[in-house]
Scaffold this active site. Structure first.
Site, PDB file in Angstrom:
ATOM      1  N   GLU A 180      19.426  -1.330  -7.092  1.00 30.48           N
ATOM      2  CA  GLU A 180      19.787  -1.148  -5.464  1.00 30.48           C
ATOM      3  C   GLU A 180      19.350  -2.373  -4.575  1.00 30.48           C
ATOM      4  O   GLU A 180      18.039  -2.939  -4.793  1.00 30.48           O
ATOM      5  CB  GLU A 180      18.738  -0.075  -5.580  1.00 30.48           C
ATOM      6  CG  GLU A 180      18.319   0.465  -3.868  1.00 30.48           C
ATOM      7  CD  GLU A 180      17.343   1.517  -3.931  1.00 30.48           C
ATOM      8  OE1 GLU A 180      16.226   1.353  -4.992  1.00 30.48           O
ATOM      9  OE2 GLU A 180      17.246   1.637  -3.183  1.00 30.48           O
ATOM     10  N   LYS A 210      23.775   5.206   0.166  1.00 32.82           N
ATOM     11  CA  LYS A 210      22.636   5.740  -0.479  1.00 32.82           C
ATOM     12  C   LYS A 210      22.680   8.094   0.638  1.00 32.82           C
ATOM     13  O   LYS A 210      22.730   7.650   1.535  1.00 32.82           O
ATOM     14  CB  LYS A 210      21.051   5.199  -0.383  1.00 32.82           C
ATOM     15  CG  LYS A 210      20.560   6.386  -1.357  1.00 32.82           C
ATOM     16  CD  LYS A 210      18.795   5.872  -1.421  1.00 32.82           C
ATOM     17  CE  LYS A 210      18.069   5.850  -2.425  1.00 32.82           C
ATOM     18  NZ  LYS A 210      16.617   4.028  -2.443  1.00 32.82           N
ATOM     19  N   CYS A 251      19.633   4.961  -6.627  1.00 35.33           N
ATOM     20  CA  CYS A 251      17.903   5.097  -6.656  1.00 35.33           C
ATOM     21  C   CYS A 251      18.152   7.012  -6.606  1.00 35.33           C
ATOM     22  O   CYS A 251      18.725   7.903  -7.548  1.00 35.33           O
ATOM     23  CB  CYS A 251      17.643   4.462  -5.659  1.00 35.33           C
ATOM     24  SG  CYS A 251      15.843   4.489  -6.789  1.00 35.33           S
ATOM     25  N   SER A 309      13.211   0.617  -8.567  1.00 36.92           N
ATOM     26  CA  SER A 309      12.651   1.784  -8.971  1.00 36.92           C
ATOM     27  C   SER A 309      10.725   1.242  -9.789  1.00 36.92           C
ATOM     28  O   SER A 309      11.295   0.327 -10.667  1.00 36.92           O
ATOM     29  CB  SER A 309      13.170   2.719 -10.465  1.00 36.92           C
ATOM     30  OG  SER A 309      12.224   3.652 -10.977  1.00 36.92           O
ATOM     31  N   SER A 326     -17.839 -14.474 -11.940  1.00 35.63           N
ATOM     32  CA  SER A 326     -19.138 -14.624 -11.450  1.00 35.63           C
ATOM     33  C   SER A 326     -19.808 -14.408 -12.797  1.00 35.63           C
ATOM     34  O   SER A 326     -21.071 -14.270 -12.963  1.00 35.63           O
ATOM     35  CB  SER A 326     -19.690 -13.060 -10.766  1.00 35.63           C
ATOM     36  OG  SER A 326     -18.670 -11.945 -11.472  1.00 35.63           O
ATOM     37  N   THR A 345     -11.385 -10.346  -6.823  1.00 34.30           N
ATOM     38  CA  THR A 345     -11.272  -9.661  -8.121  1.00 34.30           C
ATOM     39  C   THR A 345     -12.047  -8.163  -8.428  1.00 34.30           C
ATOM     40  O   THR A 345     -12.215  -7.787  -9.104  1.00 34.30           O
ATOM     41  CB  THR A 345     -12.364 -10.702  -9.001  1.00 34.30           C
ATOM     42  OG1 THR A 345     -13.549 -10.835  -8.255  1.00 34.30           O
ATOM     43  CG2 THR A 345     -11.910 -11.958  -8.556  1.00 34.30           C
ATOM     44  N   GLU A 366     -15.051   0.040  -8.130  1.00 33.11           N
ATOM     45  CA  GLU A 366     -15.418  -0.237  -6.366  1.00 33.11           C
ATOM     46  C   GLU A 366     -15.557  -0.221  -4.800  1.00 33.11           C
ATOM     47  O   GLU A 366     -16.142   0.975  -4.363  1.00 33.11           O
ATOM     48  CB  GLU A 366     -16.272  -1.325  -6.469  1.00 33.11           C
ATOM     49  CG  GLU A 366     -15.410  -2.686  -7.082  1.00 33.11           C
ATOM     50  CD  GLU A 366     -16.236  -3.830  -7.276  1.00 33.11           C
ATOM     51  OE1 GLU A 366     -17.204  -4.057  -8.329  1.00 33.11           O
ATOM     52  OE2 GLU A 366     -15.305  -4.410  -6.917  1.00 33.11           O
ATOM     53  N   LYS A 404     -12.972  -0.228   5.020  1.00 30.51           N
ATOM     54  CA  LYS A 404     -13.204  -1.231   3.706  1.00 30.51           C
ATOM     55  C   LYS A 404     -11.995  -1.401   3.186  1.00 30.51           C
ATOM     56  O   LYS A 404     -11.236  -1.943   2.930  1.00 30.51           O
ATOM     57  CB  LYS A 404     -14.384  -1.385   2.966  1.00 30.51           C
ATOM     58  CG  LYS A 404     -15.213  -1.173   3.250  1.00 30.51           C
ATOM     59  CD  LYS A 404     -16.219  -1.549   2.571  1.00 30.51           C
ATOM     60  CE  LYS A 404     -17.561  -1.501   3.255  1.00 30.51           C
ATOM     61  NZ  LYS A 404     -18.859  -1.839   2.246  1.00 30.51           N
TER      62      LYS A 404
END
Lengths: 594, 594
Positions: free
Chosen positions: A44, A132, A168, A195, A338, A442, A447, A563
């Site tokens: 596609e 489509k 698709c 996809s 780290s 990273t 978190e 954030k």
């Protein structure tokens, strides 16, 4: 029955690179012709790359895509590849389709009407262009925003076999092209796809194909692209299933390949005239070659074994990172090391993606960094062979603390912790700007979900390779990668101590992640229910978790949206990544926990 | 004819604040009843706020919204307001509407089917619930992603007048509810809206209403919310037009008010039975009060004068900033004051939004900062009365330069320039974290478009008040604000020197913006054609611009996508803001200029 040799081009296009993508298609066509294929299918929007997003609304880009398709048709013919029937995905405008797209979709007030199109090319010209039909508009898809839907099912006769072409989502939704293909008595339903990979998508995909083959009453050939595009990664996994749902052939995952399969299909027995299907779609027939192929000895079919789950995820992360870096014109990356598990895993992924000679690890110790952190960072470098350097952050941190104190503000607590993370981010960006590296963030998904990261600090980076990987999965992938190295007799890249030690941000003396968060295993289970499953507090508590814990996690998650919005893109491997995929208002008073 | 007193609640809801929004509606109902209104209309999704984005897909939120509506109905009645007919916008599920929503929209594979709903409340119960028919999915709207469309036009008899209810986009698209309202012979078409402000939107809006009144064959009452929600700002501007297209009454822009108007409308003369319109929609009638109101003396109609263009934009920016800060739970903001025009304008907007006592300006001079910069920054503080402090950045910059040089990397050129901007960003974030201020980014749309800003540097902030304001408009708004102050006999907040001096980033000796960019006036004209107009290179060159200049600007713009994606939200005032609204792939080889 008639023999048909089909070639599925599992290629890696780049969005907007019309010239480069045309070259990929042309290369596939050369190889397909050399292997004696009768039909070549490309993914596609292979010519434009996928997804093009707002580029679809720019008339100059639509014109350029159309022109590139016409040039491709001419080049195929000039190279002597004209007899090969090529199905190419591209971008077109409704006006070019002669009534094969209708109103709906694109409810915007603009004049432009782009379509997600497929062209059938034969002997230097385009036999038919179609659009489509079903436009997905959920998860990572926004196609109702960009395209108008089509209502034509093209059926092209190739070597005496009627091949219906669908794009698709046409295969994922009930009715539409699949039902029309049955009415058209197609001998093969060809599905071209972009996809994206998701955890366990390959199983879902096979089950769908088996079901649709039964509904269409014919074999289904499914071609998918590979490669990374911003937060998406495509896994290939092209499949051919017989009319009875059996897998006939299956290509590799994340492998660039031309996948050739021999099929024995019902001969076309319908007059080559257009018709209207019961669902209102137009069945439009064109003839490329009416005569069937002379009998030849079919090749044995290939069914490539599946990767196991962790191998599959790791490959997705490597490919996503490699293509983001390469397609954006970078060759080298840098990241903070780290000594912890997150940066060690990202380092391993980066080295696998780009080679250790292109990876620059930087240790940025503070006065709170433990000896084992520095040792483990260095050990990661030693094991992988990446470039390693040390930039102590204490002088800069001290300078901020003193200058701000002199100006009347003494930093304490979280402000001082965040300062350290931001000094690291600024140092990495300085190295990046001076030396041309792309910076990797990273942070992991756990978190990020609960906001346990510093904006403009550890969130700094152009790409976050593990932003959609939970902490539990980080550990599992790290162990898997080391075991994989041992199986191959290579040095395991990730230090055992990084895997086994207790997680700590080391932004104050003796800090542990568990000071602020529940154990990651429990956290990840709750996050999975809340984020991926969209379950509410009561449903999650009913699973037997401690209600106080559930409420704490949900509270943290509800307030971390800002954030997440600012976090760099990263490879998406699950149904709901944060950031661009999950769309929540920043300003919202809604809380699962009142 | 029958008299009807309608009250349009131009309120400021907060997304997700079901309790607070219900309180706003209840307050409006009290005032409407006190003023003798027969009908109260609240904005689209007033109970949930708009847009709720992915919250619509969370079943616990949909349940909470339904429950809040039921509670509201009960409270209205308990307070003795039951006789007032209240039209409330909220979020519901298709299942609750008894067949008044159909398939389509929400092409996702999920089970949940939210609707953008309106409820008509009378005497403590909900007479009818209906769903928005036309779902916008362009620009800032993604409703096809979130909602299933409705196919019922509710017509409620209020004091002998048949009032048809439509939701926002239902009025903007041809056919659908407007056509059905004509067939239903409604006496009034009530349109409830959450219609974001855009430059010149008020003119467009009035023309649309006049046209739809003619098509519906009746008067149209249009209610819109006010207030900021992330990057959107709503301007109110509620309007009533007569069947002949004449403006009968018009509320203020950006003002929170209950807008009451007396209308003389055709008496209902249709049997109160359901019917099917020619376009397939169901016309569903309910009766709140069949008897017309006893004759009373109508009040004079109010037509609030329009603001002029600059006043309107300035009000939008002030409201957008105020609500972002307030609705996210902050009271104070901080920003870097460079002495330049951008930060001076942001300071003025912030002082107008929050009061100077809540604005903390920080001068962050470097060794390259000129004396006039420091003077102009201080002068801004003096004129506005905001808190002012100075944090010199030289110590931190020196510390980075030395530490990185000791580690083997000497920073030069752009890397050194960016470092200065990042040290400023980190210092502002440290003050923010320590003292609880929200940081404002001061970048304008022109520099953002061409990437003339530092990621994690001057782009640091939770909100960018002028991110959708071109540099030319920055100057115009600054002059307007100062002149406005003079007209009112107040101190003009922005120093003349900040307006008149040549723009400079002051990141190296003698630097001027024109070292890197064309003159802003030309730049802004090209950007407007390219970004807002989606014109290609050839079309822009055809307007008579220097081709080399056009190519340079387009090249810069095409490569700045990554930075724009990372920029904080800011009030959107034009059709295409950068960032969340404009959706371009980061990884793309497409260039207008090959």
């Amino acid at each position: 029955m008639a023999q048909l040799r089909i070639a599925l081009a599992q290629i890696n296009p780049t969005v907007g690179d019309l010239t480069g993508n045309a070259r990929l298609i042309l290369g596939s066509a050369r190889e397909a012709a050399a292997q004696g294929a009768h039909l070549l299918a490309t993914p596609e929007m292979a010519l434009t790359g996928y997804p093009v997003e707002d580029l679809a609304l720019r008339p100059s880009f639509v014109r350029a895509a159309r022109a590139a398709l016409d040039r491709l048709a001419g080049e195929l013919d000039r190279e002597g590849l004209g007899e090969l029937v090529v199905v190419a995905g591209y971008l077109d405008d409704r006006a070019a389709l002669n009534g094969s797209a209708h109103e709906g979709g694109r409810t915007g007030r603009g004049a432009c009407s782009p379509v997600n199109a497929a062209a059938v090319i034969h002997r230097g010209s385009v036999l038919i262009r179609s659009a489509k039909h079903h436009l997905p508009n959920y998860g990572v898809f926004d196609e109702y925003r960009y395209f108008v839907p089509g209502d034509v099912l093209p059926v092209v006769r190739v070597r005496g076999v009627d091949v219906a072409v669908a794009i698709c989502e046409d295969l994922w939704q009930d009715g539409g092209p699949v039902a029309a293909a049955d009415e058209a008595r197609a001998g093969l339903l060809l599905s071209i796809n972009a996809s994206p990979y998701e955890l366990e998508k390959d199983d879902v995909r096979y089950e769908l194909l088996a079901r649709r083959a039964a509904e269409a009453g014919c074999a289904v050939a499914y071609v998918n692209q590979i490669g990374g595009q911003d937060e998406l990664v495509f896994d290939g996994d092209s499949i051919v299933v017989a009319a009875d749902g059996r897998v006939v052939a299956r290509a590799g995952q994340f492998t660039e390949e031309l996948f050739v399969t021999d099929l024995d299909l019902p001969r076309a027995n319908q007059p080559a005239v257009d018709a209207t299907a019961a669902n209102g779609m137009t069945i439009r027939r064109v003839v490329a070659s009416a005569d069937q192929a002379e009998h030849y000895l079919p090749r044995p079919a290939v069914i490539t074994p599946r990767l196991d789950d962790l191998a599959e995820i790791y490959r997705a992360l490597v490919m996503g990172l490699r293509d983001y870096v390469r397609k954006n014109g970078f060759t080298t990356v840098t990241l903070g090391l780290s000594g912890g598990i997150d940066s060690a895993l990202v380092a391993a992924i980066a080295c696998d993606a780009l080679g250790p000679q292109n990876v620059y690890g930087v240790s940025l110790p503070s006065r709170y960094s433990s000896e084992h952190s520095k040792d483990d960072a260095e050990e990661t470098a030693r094991r992988t062979g990446l470039h390693y350097e040390t930039v102590p952050i204490a002088p800069m941190v001290e300078s901020y603390l003193k200058t701000l104190a002199d100006s009347g503000t003494a930093l304490t607590g979280l402000a001082e912790e965040n300062l350290q993370a931001r000094v690291r981010g600024t140092a990495l960006m300085a190295l990046s700007n001076q030396r041309g590296h792309l910076v990797l963030a990273t942070g992991n998904k756990s978190e990020l979900a609960v906001g346990y990261s510093t904006l403009y600090g550890d969130a700094v980076g152009a790409f976050g390779p593990i932003k959609d990987v939970s902490k539990s999965l980080v550990w599992a992938l790290a162990r898997w990668r080391d075991e994989e190295a041992e199986r191959r007799g290579q040095v395991p890249p990730i230090p055992r101590n990084s895997i086994e030690k207790e997680p700590s941000a080391e932004l104050r003396p003796g800090q542990k992640d568990t000071d602020s968060l529940p154990a990651y295993q429990v956290l990840d289970e709750i996050l999975d229910l809340y984020v991926e499953g969209d379950h509410g507090r009561e449903e999650i508590e009913a699973r037997g978790f401690d209600p106080a814990l559930v409420q704490r996690v949900l509270r943290l998650t509800d307030t971390a949206e800002y954030k997440r919005r600012q976090y760099p893109p990263g490879t998406k491997i699950s149904a709901k990544a944060f950031g661009r995929d999950r769309r929540l208002p920043i300003t919202s008073r809604w809380r699962e926990v009142p």
